[in-house]
Design a protein around this motif. Structure first.
Motif, mmCIF file in Angstrom:
data_model
loop_
_atom_site.group_PDB
_atom_site.id
_atom_site.type_symbol
_atom_site.label_atom_id
_atom_site.label_comp_id
_atom_site.label_asym_id
_atom_site.label_seq_id
_atom_site.Cartn_x
_atom_site.Cartn_y
_atom_site.Cartn_z
ATOM 1 N N LEU A 162 2.072 -8.852 4.530
ATOM 2 C CA LEU A 162 1.953 -7.623 3.918
ATOM 3 C C LEU A 162 3.620 -6.725 4.183
ATOM 4 O O LEU A 162 4.551 -5.995 3.173
ATOM 5 N N GLY A 163 3.956 -6.928 5.413
ATOM 6 C CA GLY A 163 5.333 -6.712 5.667
ATOM 7 C C GLY A 163 6.592 -7.708 4.530
ATOM 8 O O GLY A 163 7.314 -6.859 3.677
ATOM 9 N N ILE A 164 5.843 -8.902 4.204
ATOM 10 C CA ILE A 164 7.320 -9.564 2.995
ATOM 11 C C ILE A 164 6.713 -8.885 1.645
ATOM 12 O O ILE A 164 8.319 -8.780 1.065
ATOM 13 N N LEU A 217 6.418 -5.592 1.088
ATOM 14 C CA LEU A 217 6.942 -4.588 1.679
ATOM 15 C C LEU A 217 8.177 -4.631 0.983
ATOM 16 O O LEU A 217 8.991 -3.177 0.137
ATOM 17 N N LEU A 218 9.166 -5.748 1.705
ATOM 18 C CA LEU A 218 10.216 -5.957 1.810
ATOM 19 C C LEU A 218 10.980 -6.131 0.442
ATOM 20 O O LEU A 218 11.949 -5.742 -0.197
ATOM 21 N N ALA A 260 11.391 -3.608 -1.356
ATOM 22 C CA ALA A 260 12.397 -2.929 -1.629
ATOM 23 C C ALA A 260 13.627 -2.933 -2.374
ATOM 24 O O ALA A 260 14.358 -2.922 -2.145
ATOM 25 N N LEU A 261 13.481 -4.330 -1.772
ATOM 26 C CA LEU A 261 15.094 -5.539 -2.118
ATOM 27 C C LEU A 261 15.683 -5.210 -3.905
ATOM 28 O O LEU A 261 15.816 -5.015 -4.753
ATOM 29 N N ILE A 296 1.842 1.258 6.814
ATOM 30 C CA ILE A 296 2.802 0.850 7.341
ATOM 31 C C ILE A 296 3.409 0.698 8.205
ATOM 32 O O ILE A 296 3.595 0.315 9.524
ATOM 33 N N LEU A 330 20.034 0.819 1.432
ATOM 34 C CA LEU A 330 19.342 -0.311 1.893
ATOM 35 C C LEU A 330 17.504 0.014 2.396
ATOM 36 O O LEU A 330 16.766 -0.494 2.354
ATOM 37 N N PRO A 335 13.974 1.249 2.553
ATOM 38 C CA PRO A 335 13.212 0.587 4.588
ATOM 39 C C PRO A 335 13.752 -0.285 4.465
ATOM 40 O O PRO A 335 12.621 -1.025 5.402
ATOM 41 N N PHE A 336 13.817 -1.064 3.975
ATOM 42 C CA PHE A 336 14.898 -2.574 4.101
ATOM 43 C C PHE A 336 14.613 -2.886 5.601
ATOM 44 O O PHE A 336 14.033 -4.014 6.399
ATOM 45 N N TYR A 372 11.545 -2.950 8.026
ATOM 46 C CA TYR A 372 10.611 -3.935 7.341
ATOM 47 C C TYR A 372 11.249 -4.888 8.501
ATOM 48 O O TYR A 372 10.354 -6.392 8.822
ATOM 49 N N MET A 409 10.287 -5.249 11.649
ATOM 50 C CA MET A 409 8.825 -5.413 12.334
ATOM 51 C C MET A 409 8.962 -7.098 12.109
ATOM 52 O O MET A 409 8.658 -7.737 13.240
ATOM 53 N N ILE A 410 9.436 -8.075 11.505
ATOM 54 C CA ILE A 410 8.917 -8.959 10.904
ATOM 55 C C ILE A 410 9.456 -9.930 11.934
ATOM 56 O O ILE A 410 9.381 -10.708 12.436
#
Lengths: 342, 288
Positions: free
Chosen positions: A130-132, A134-135, A138-139, B223, B261, B263-264, B267, B270-271
């Motif tokens: 999920l994080g990837i 969302l990341l 965002a990118l 999240i 940036l 919320p970059f 995340y 977190m990862i």
């Protein structure tokens, strides 16, 4: 009775289950028949086939390797944007070649992130996938000079397929192109899951500890299938961009990943056709609900999810298969009765 | 905006996240149930409060307890009807179920309340800033810190000192042995679940002013709640608490210093943390 099973027996059973069933021929015939019979519905049928390919990709990791992913849209999105950028800047003009490049881009991302995903338990996997996704979303939003930000990539013009077939507004070329890609990738996936490699994946899904005890390199296999599935998802994303000439931020969205799980669950996991059947059922449901309540179809999709889980997936599949199975049984017993009478 | 103001806003934000997510720390962290629908309960509380304040003309502070109550009741009903059948199911089933609930709640609230953001009419006393040693401090945020701080202390004491707290810890550690000792495990779980949902609703009502309240609230902040629990671990209530403070300060500071940036940063952190410590910063194991 020997303690270990000789490889020939394993090979025999593997080949037997890998043989083409008549229903599979029927399935593909029906698919092609639909293409010929309903020329006015190319756009929606393309959507279904594309979604089926995407769900097939998830089935490879969820149904065969048991990895629950909440961020499969990440690879779809990378494929979509790659295909869009390749076409927009004229780097790779030929659609089929661009499709492969986009798939490879997603596969590279899949390979890189697979090491993060195979670590840890289910929950960590959910969070990391999920994080990837969302990341990446965002990118894509951040680097809006490349991706077009919230407007998405605009002005994508596709070159003719193989230099011969121009993409038309009715989506005829797009549909047959998508079907052809699906069929080729399906054959490949079919070959993979029936190979010893695919069998070892199922062993890992059922019990990773035992799988490693019999000498299966668990992590290497998971990395391989995750990368492979990412390639498929990337192709699905690239098809999305190529057939709709559009790529926007929502290719990465959580809803897309969540819908995908629903698609696969509707069709059933772990037999390759689940994603394709699920895609059809999902689109039909979506259409029906959209007609009923245009703005709020999300509610009904949610209700379907809850009901499926409350009834239980296995039980539901048993109910659905009850009629065909009882017919098959009746036919078979009819045959034996007839054979006995002679 | 000075460093101290950022820190203050971050702490308020973090405290808010903690109240929102601590119910999830119990269901996800302790009971090992992947509940992605936790934000829906927060949203329910927020909307109940907004309707009471804006349409029925209740004072804001009187509406807050009702937000808690409404969410707790919804939580209790859903737990008895649906959730309890799924405790033993696979994570995939739990994900599907709770995603379904989120979708339903989003569409239902959209249908009933409309899709635009809801604003709460705050009393005069809570608006504006006060100046403390040269640091501008928002009154509303100060109130949040006070309320959430008290709640945290109360929760910690309840868990550590009361009979119910020890029952809950026993039920979580080993449900079989706990029920053998005469603890009504399903009841303990149901009460805890309902209480957690109530806290989420309370947090949802408080957060309408800061996080914004619209039908997509459960999806937007899902999240964040998950980060609090997975990063914080589940061994105690302090883990999620520290995690939410970190997240709050990190997010506010990140948005101020590196606005591009977005919320970059969060995340990525977190990862990295999950790769480094899959069971969270302060946790023992998330899954037994």
């Amino acid at each position: 009775m020997t303690m270990s099973t000789p490889p020939e027996i394993v090979g025999f059973h593997a080949r037997r289950t890998a043989r083409w069933h008549w229903a599979e021929f029927a399935f593909w015939t029906v698919l092609i028949g639909c293409g010929l019979l309903f020329p006015s519905r190319y756009l929606i049928m393309t959507e279904i086939v594309r979604l089926g390919l995407f769900a097939l990709s998830l089935d490879l990791i969820l149904g065969y390797a048991g990895i629950v992913s909440l961020g499969h849209a990440a690879f779809f999105g990378v494929g979509a944007y790659s295909a869009g950028l390749l076409a927009l800047h004229g780097i790779v003009g030929e659609p089929v070649l661009a499709l492969l490049v986009a798939g490879l881009a997603a596969a590279v991302l899949g390979f890189a992130t697979s090491f993060l995903v195979i670590r840890g338990v289910d929950l960590t996997r959910l969070m990391v996938t999920l994080g990837i996704a969302l990341l990446l979303e965002a990118l894509a939003e951040r680097f809006s000079d490349i991706t077009g930000g919230t407007d998405g990539l605009q002005g994508i013009v596709m070159q003719p397929l193989l230099g011969l077939f121009e993409f038309d507004i009715f989506g005829k070329v797009g549909f047959w192109y998508t079907v052809a890609v699906l069929f080729v990738l399906f054959l490949l996936a079919r070959r993979v899951v029936h190979s010893p490699f695919g069998l070892s994946l199922r062993a890992i899904r059922n019990n990773p500890l035992r799988a490693s005890a019999v000498g299966i390199p668990v992590n290497a296999r998971l990395v391989a299938i995750y990368t492979f599935a990412a390639f498929y998802a990337g192709i699905a994303g690239a098809l999305f961009t190529q057939t709709t000439q559009l790529a926007s931020l929502d290719v990465f969205s959580f809803e897309r990943s969540a819908d995908l799980i629903l698609v696969l669950v509707l069709g059933g996991t772990g037999y390759l056709y689940g994603g394709l059947i699920g895609a059809l059922v999902f689109k039909l449901l979506q259409e029906t609900f959209s007609i009923l309540t245009p703005q709020y179809w999300l509610f009904w999709i949610g209700l379907v999810l809850v009901v499926i889980v409350m009834i239980g997936r296995e039980r539901l599949h048993r109910w659905v298969l009850f009629l065909p199975r009882s017919i098959a049984r009746a036919v078979r017993s009819g045959k034996t009765a007839a054979g006995g009478a002679e | 905006m000075t460093l101290l103001t950022i820190l203050f806003d971050g702490v308020a934000y973090g405290m808010l996240l903690f109240v929102l997510a601590c119910g999830l720390a119990v269901t996800l962290g302790l009971m090992n149930f992947v509940n992605l629908a936790h934000g829906a309960f927060a949203m329910a509380g927020g909307y109940v409060c907004a309707v009471l304040v804006n349409q029925a003309g209740w004072p804001f502070l009187a509406a807050l307890p009702l937000a808690f109550l409404a969410s707790a009741v919804i939580g209790a009903v859903l737990e008895r009807l649906l959730y309890r059948h799924l405790y033993a199911r696979s994570h995939l089933d739990q994900v599907l179920f709770s995603v379904g609930l989120v979708f339903m709640s989003v569409a239902a609230v959209d249908y009933i309340m409309g899709s635009s953001r809801v604003f709460m009419q705050l009393p005069e006393a809570l608006q504006g800033q006060i100046d403390l040693f040269g640091v501008g401090i928002g009154r509303y945020r100060l109130m949040i810190i006070v309320i959430c701080g008290l709640l945290t202390v109360g929760l910690q004491l309840t868990l550590a000192k009361t009979r119910f707290g020890s029952r809950l810890r026993a039920a979580v550690d080993d449900p079989r042995v706990a029920s053998g000792l005469g603890i009504n495990v399903p009841q303990v779980f149901a009460l805890t679940f309902a209480f957690g949902c109530g806290l989420a609703g309370f947090g949802g009502a408080l957060s309408a002013e800061i996080l914004g309240l619209d039908p997509y609230f459960p999806l937007k902040f899902m999240i964040y709640f998950l980060i609090v629990v997975t990063v914080g671990g589940s061994s105690s209530i302090t883990g999620p608490f520290l995690a939410s403070l970190l997240l709050g300060i990190g997010d506010v500071a990140g948005k101020y210093y590196l606005p591009k940036l977005g919320p970059f940063v969060i995340y990525t952190i977190m990862i990295v943390i999950l790769i480094w410590r899959p069971n969270g910063l302060f946790g023992r194991t998330a899954a037994r």
